[in-house]
Design an enzyme around this catalytic site. Structure first.
Site, short mmCIF file in Angstrom:
data_model
loop_
_atom_site.label_atom_id
_atom_site.label_comp_id
_atom_site.label_asym_id
_atom_site.label_seq_id
_atom_site.Cartn_x
_atom_site.Cartn_y
_atom_site.Cartn_z
N ASP A 1 55.70 -42.71 4.67
CA ASP A 1 56.59 -42.57 5.82
C ASP A 1 57.61 -41.47 5.52
O ASP A 1 58.27 -41.47 4.50
CB ASP A 1 57.31 -43.90 6.09
CG ASP A 1 58.06 -43.88 7.40
OD1 ASP A 1 57.43 -44.11 8.45
OD2 ASP A 1 59.27 -43.60 7.39
N ASN B 1 64.02 -34.51 14.25
CA ASN B 1 63.74 -34.33 15.67
C ASN B 1 65.02 -34.12 16.47
O ASN B 1 65.10 -33.23 17.33
CB ASN B 1 62.99 -35.54 16.23
CG ASN B 1 61.49 -35.40 16.07
OD1 ASN B 1 60.95 -34.30 16.14
ND2 ASN B 1 60.82 -36.51 15.83
N HIS C 1 61.68 -31.26 18.87
CA HIS C 1 60.38 -31.87 18.60
C HIS C 1 59.36 -30.88 18.06
O HIS C 1 58.44 -31.27 17.33
CB HIS C 1 59.85 -32.56 19.86
CG HIS C 1 60.59 -33.82 20.16
ND1 HIS C 1 60.26 -35.02 19.56
CD2 HIS C 1 61.67 -34.08 20.93
CE1 HIS C 1 61.09 -35.95 19.97
NE2 HIS C 1 61.96 -35.41 20.80
N ASP D 1 57.12 -31.50 14.91
CA ASP D 1 55.66 -31.34 14.83
C ASP D 1 55.26 -30.48 13.65
O ASP D 1 54.28 -30.76 12.95
CB ASP D 1 55.14 -30.68 16.12
CG ASP D 1 55.12 -31.65 17.29
OD1 ASP D 1 55.37 -32.85 17.05
OD2 ASP D 1 54.85 -31.22 18.42
N GLU E 1 55.49 -41.04 12.35
CA GLU E 1 55.67 -40.25 11.13
C GLU E 1 55.09 -40.98 9.93
O GLU E 1 55.51 -40.78 8.80
CB GLU E 1 57.15 -39.90 10.92
CG GLU E 1 58.05 -41.09 10.63
CD GLU E 1 58.74 -41.66 11.87
OE1 GLU E 1 58.11 -41.66 12.95
OE2 GLU E 1 59.89 -42.11 11.74
#
Ligand code: MG
Length: 310
Positions: free
Chosen positions: A178, A186, A191, A195, A221
């Site tokens: 994680d 973010n 975003h 990404d 994630e």
């Protein structure tokens, strides 16, 4: 196009062959149904033109054998029955056997040409459908952003690997990963930056796993590594290698800024007579991941009973 013709009549066979070759087709020839089937199995062709009445195996019999052979393959074959019979009962019999079309014998050149063209068109459509279906299948198994397996694909292969490892009496290991503080990345950088981070972490994880291991995107994630044959210590080693590589990345954002990220890892493995089902194994890895987060993130924890280690 490669075409197989089956006819026990030498004159009619030669005429058909010549006509097809004049049109630029590659022609394979068989003198009866059985020979045609053998040829077909050795050299699969997309189009078969077969006589109805033949010794050993007749036209409808050949159709049925071809249909049977094609079950489970994705290569369609188009079969044209060549026959002087034309009563509707016979047509139904031929279609029932799997023929796609008929040509009355002796054939008229223009009719043969038209029926061949029709066959080619239908084959092209079938192949397009098959390609589309395979692409859908691939997409259904893939995470579009990272190109990794998605959760559904991971569960499918885990099921297979669990079975295989049980048979081979080898351990099965998983590592839950994680990203740390992903929400803040973010929020702060947008975003697109998020990404980019996910893509980079995905390729870092892929770079660290061993041959036969695989990695998938488990959720937002979260990533899951599957390590068939790995005991707990090997899982922790792979996880630690991944952790260091992720930590060492400098991810350049659109505004030129360099971003550093880290991830937390929870590893678990099962083996021996008390081996646990893979869903429980994933829960253990999840639990160890929680310990890693609790202990301050950017670290690997190994599930060991009720106690954290590593
Ligand atoms: Mg015949």
């Amino acid at each position: 196009m490669k075409i197989l013709i089956a006819d026990d009549d030498a004159v009619s066979r030669r005429l058909l062959r010549q006509t097809l070759e004049n049109w630029g087709h590659e022609v394979l020839v068989a003198r009866d149904g059985r020979e045609a089937l053998e040829t077909f199995l050795d050299h699969p062709v997309r189009l078969v033109i077969t006589d109805w009445m033949m010794p050993h195996l007749d036209g409808p019999g050949l159709c049925r054998a071809i249909v049977e052979h094609q079950k489970g393959t994705s290569d369609p074959t188009y079969v044209i029955l060549l026959t002087s019979r034309d009563s509707t009962g016979d047509l139904a019999h031929g279609l029932g056997a799997g023929a796609n079309d008929f040509i009355a014998k002796p054939f008229k050149t223009e009719e043969l040409r038209a029926r061949l063209r029709n066959g080619e068109r239908i084959l092209a459509l079938q192949e397009e459908l098959i390609r589309a279906r395979e692409e859908m299948r691939r997409l259904a198994m893939t995470d579009p952003l990272t190109g990794l397996f998605n959760r559904r694909a991971m569960l499918q292969s885990l099921r297979r690997d669990e079975e295989r490892m049980r048979r081979e009496r080898r351990p099965l290991g998983v590592v839950m990963v994680d990203l740390d503080y992903f929400k803040e990345i973010n929020d702060r950088h947008g975003h697109l930056a998020g990404d980019r981070v996910l893509e980079r972490v995905a390729s870092s994880l892929e770079a660290c796993i061993r041959g036969g291991d695989y990695v998938g995107r488990w959720g937002g994630e979260e990533f899951l590594l599957v390590l068939p044959g790995a005991d707990a210590v090997q899982c922790a080693e792979v996880a630690e290698r991944c952790r260091r590589l992720v930590e060492s990345q400098r991810i350049r954002l659109d505004d030129g800024m360099l971003l550093r990220v880290s991830a937390s890892f929870g590893a678990a493995s099962t083996e021996g007579p008390d081996r646990i089902p893979y869903l429980d194994l994933i829960n253990q890895a999840d639990e160890a991941l929680y310990w890693a987060k609790e202990a301050g993130r950017n670290r690997v924890k190994l599930f060991v009973g009720e106690r954290a280690d590593a």
